[in-house]
Design a protein around this motif. Structure first.
Motif, PDB file in Angstrom:
ATOM      1  N   ASP A  83       0.846  -1.191   0.000  1.00 47.32           N
ATOM      2  CA  ASP A  83       0.000   0.000   0.000  1.00 47.32           C
ATOM      3  C   ASP A  83       0.891   1.254   0.000  1.00 47.32           C
ATOM      4  OD1 ASP A  83      -2.143   1.777   0.327  1.00 47.32           O
ATOM      5  OD2 ASP A  83      -2.075   1.585   2.516  1.00 47.32           O
ATOM      6  N   PRO A  84       0.722   2.166  -0.966  1.00 45.52           N
ATOM      7  CA  PRO A  84       1.543   3.381  -1.037  1.00 45.52           C
ATOM      8  C   PRO A  84       1.437   4.253   0.222  1.00 45.52           C
ATOM      9  CG  PRO A  84       0.340   3.098  -3.084  1.00 45.52           C
ATOM     10  CD  PRO A  84      -0.159   2.063  -2.127  1.00 45.52           C
ATOM     11  N   ASP A  85       0.252   4.281   0.837  1.00 46.61           N
ATOM     12  CA  ASP A  85       0.092   5.075   2.062  1.00 46.61           C
ATOM     13  C   ASP A  85       0.920   4.484   3.208  1.00 46.61           C
ATOM     14  OD1 ASP A  85      -1.600   6.910   0.872  1.00 46.61           O
ATOM     15  OD2 ASP A  85      -3.415   5.767   1.402  1.00 46.61           O
ATOM     16  N   ALA A  86       0.964   3.165   3.281  1.00 47.81           N
ATOM     17  CA  ALA A  86       1.761   2.513   4.331  1.00 47.81           C
ATOM     18  C   ALA A  86       3.247   2.773   4.110  1.00 47.81           C
ATOM     19  CB  ALA A  86       1.484   1.017   4.348  1.00 47.81           C
ATOM     20  N   ILE A  87       3.663   2.732   2.859  1.00 46.93           N
ATOM     21  CA  ILE A  87       5.069   3.018   2.544  1.00 46.93           C
ATOM     22  C   ILE A  87       5.406   4.457   2.927  1.00 46.93           C
ATOM     23  CG2 ILE A  87       6.736   3.266   0.664  1.00 46.93           C
ATOM     24  CD1 ILE A  87       5.236   0.956  -0.765  1.00 46.93           C
ATOM     25  N   GLN A  88       4.511   5.394   2.619  1.00 48.50           N
ATOM     26  CA  GLN A  88       4.734   6.809   2.958  1.00 48.50           C
ATOM     27  C   GLN A  88       4.833   6.996   4.475  1.00 48.50           C
ATOM     28  OE1 GLN A  88       5.376   9.238   0.797  1.00 48.50           O
ATOM     29  NE2 GLN A  88       5.655  10.676   2.472  1.00 48.50           N
ATOM     30  N   ARG A  89       3.976   6.320   5.235  1.00 51.12           N
ATOM     31  CA  ARG A  89       4.030   6.413   6.704  1.00 51.12           C
ATOM     32  C   ARG A  89       5.353   5.870   7.233  1.00 51.12           C
ATOM     33  NH1 ARG A  89      -1.419   4.989   6.130  1.00 51.12           N
ATOM     34  NH2 ARG A  89      -0.956   2.792   6.476  1.00 51.12           N
ATOM     35  N   GLU A  90       5.814   4.745   6.666  1.00 55.73           N
ATOM     36  CA  GLU A  90       7.098   4.169   7.089  1.00 55.73           C
ATOM     37  C   GLU A  90       8.252   5.126   6.787  1.00 55.73           C
ATOM     38  OE1 GLU A  90       7.838   0.243   5.563  1.00 55.73           O
ATOM     39  OE2 GLU A  90       5.824  -0.438   6.118  1.00 55.73           O
ATOM     40  N   ILE A  91       8.199   5.771   5.636  1.00 59.87           N
ATOM     41  CA  ILE A  91       9.249   6.731   5.264  1.00 59.87           C
ATOM     42  C   ILE A  91       9.251   7.902   6.247  1.00 59.87           C
ATOM     43  CG2 ILE A  91       9.935   8.435   3.519  1.00 59.87           C
ATOM     44  CD1 ILE A  91       8.993   6.385   1.392  1.00 59.87           C
ATOM     45  N   GLU A  92       8.082   8.426   6.551  1.00 68.15           N
ATOM     46  CA  GLU A  92       7.987   9.554   7.486  1.00 68.15           C
ATOM     47  C   GLU A  92       8.464   9.163   8.881  1.00 68.15           C
ATOM     48  OE1 GLU A  92       3.960  10.923   7.179  1.00 68.15           O
ATOM     49  OE2 GLU A  92       4.250  11.628   5.128  1.00 68.15           O
ATOM     50  N   GLN A  93       8.113   7.963   9.314  1.00 65.89           N
ATOM     51  CA  GLN A  93       8.554   7.488  10.630  1.00 65.89           C
ATOM     52  C   GLN A  93      10.076   7.324  10.653  1.00 65.89           C
ATOM     53  OE1 GLN A  93       6.767   3.836  11.964  1.00 65.89           O
ATOM     54  NE2 GLN A  93       7.941   3.809  13.870  1.00 65.89           N
ATOM     55  N   THR A  94      10.626   6.765   9.593  1.00 66.18           N
ATOM     56  CA  THR A  94      12.077   6.585   9.507  1.00 66.18           C
ATOM     57  C   THR A  94      12.788   7.928   9.495  1.00 66.18           C
ATOM     58  OG1 THR A  94      11.769   4.519   8.294  1.00 66.18           O
ATOM     59  CG2 THR A  94      13.932   5.558   8.136  1.00 66.18           C
ATOM     60  N   ARG A  95      12.256   8.910   8.780  1.00 61.60           N
ATOM     61  CA  ARG A  95      12.842  10.257   8.767  1.00 61.60           C
ATOM     62  C   ARG A  95      12.832  10.869  10.160  1.00 61.60           C
ATOM     63  NH1 ARG A  95      10.127  12.744   3.329  1.00 61.60           N
ATOM     64  NH2 ARG A  95      11.627  11.866   1.867  1.00 61.60           N
ATOM     65  N   ALA A  96      11.712  10.721  10.869  1.00 59.08           N
ATOM     66  CA  ALA A  96      11.613  11.278  12.213  1.00 59.08           C
ATOM     67  C   ALA A  96      12.624  10.614  13.153  1.00 59.08           C
ATOM     68  CB  ALA A  96      10.192  11.102  12.749  1.00 59.08           C
ATOM     69  N   GLU A  97      12.756   9.296  13.054  1.00 59.17           N
ATOM     70  CA  GLU A  97      13.716   8.579  13.898  1.00 59.17           C
ATOM     71  C   GLU A  97      15.155   8.994  13.562  1.00 59.17           C
ATOM     72  OE1 GLU A  97      12.809   4.478  13.223  1.00 59.17           O
ATOM     73  OE2 GLU A  97      10.978   4.546  14.438  1.00 59.17           O
ATOM     74  N   LEU A  98      15.428   9.164  12.281  1.00 54.64           N
ATOM     75  CA  LEU A  98      16.750   9.596  11.851  1.00 54.64           C
ATOM     76  C   LEU A  98      17.048  11.004  12.358  1.00 54.64           C
ATOM     77  CD1 LEU A  98      19.323   9.044  10.260  1.00 54.64           C
ATOM     78  CD2 LEU A  98      18.146   9.863   8.210  1.00 54.64           C
TER      79      LEU A  98
END
Length: 101
Positions: free
Chosen positions: A4-19
């Motif tokens: 799901d593209p929305d799930a991928i986008q959420r994972e990217i945003e979460q990874t950016r925040a953690e980084l």
């Protein structure tokens, strides 16, 4: 298997925040100002601990079996304090000189 593209986008945003949090933490640890503050807090804590220890012994030092006082027991603590203070001052001067350039 498509994701799901929305799930991928959420994972990217979460990874950016953690980084971003990780980078902030690293920058905080490497900050000369923060390092000097941590060093001075450690020295203050040690001085406070030694002063508290010496107050409990009323400045006379621990008593030996024969009832005499052993002043030499506090001397290593004083040496550690002196070394800590000198090290903190040296680190502070080093940081100051490095940033002055």
């Amino acid at each position: 298997m498509a994701r799901d593209p929305d799930a991928i986008q959420r994972e990217i945003e979460q990874t950016r925040a953690e980084l971003a949090d990780t980078i902030d933490a690293i920058a905080d640890r490497l900050s000369p100002k923060r390092a000097a503050a941590r060093g001075s807090q450690a020295v203050k804590a040690q001085v406070s601990s030694v002063l508290h220890h010496s107050e409990n012994h009323s400045g006379a030092g621990p008593l030996l079996a024969d009832g005499s006082s052993d002043q030499r027991r506090l001397r290593p603590d004083r040496v550690l304090i002196a070394v800590g203070v000198v090290a903190a001052i040296g680190v502070g001067i080093g940081f100051w000189r490095r940033h002055r350039r």
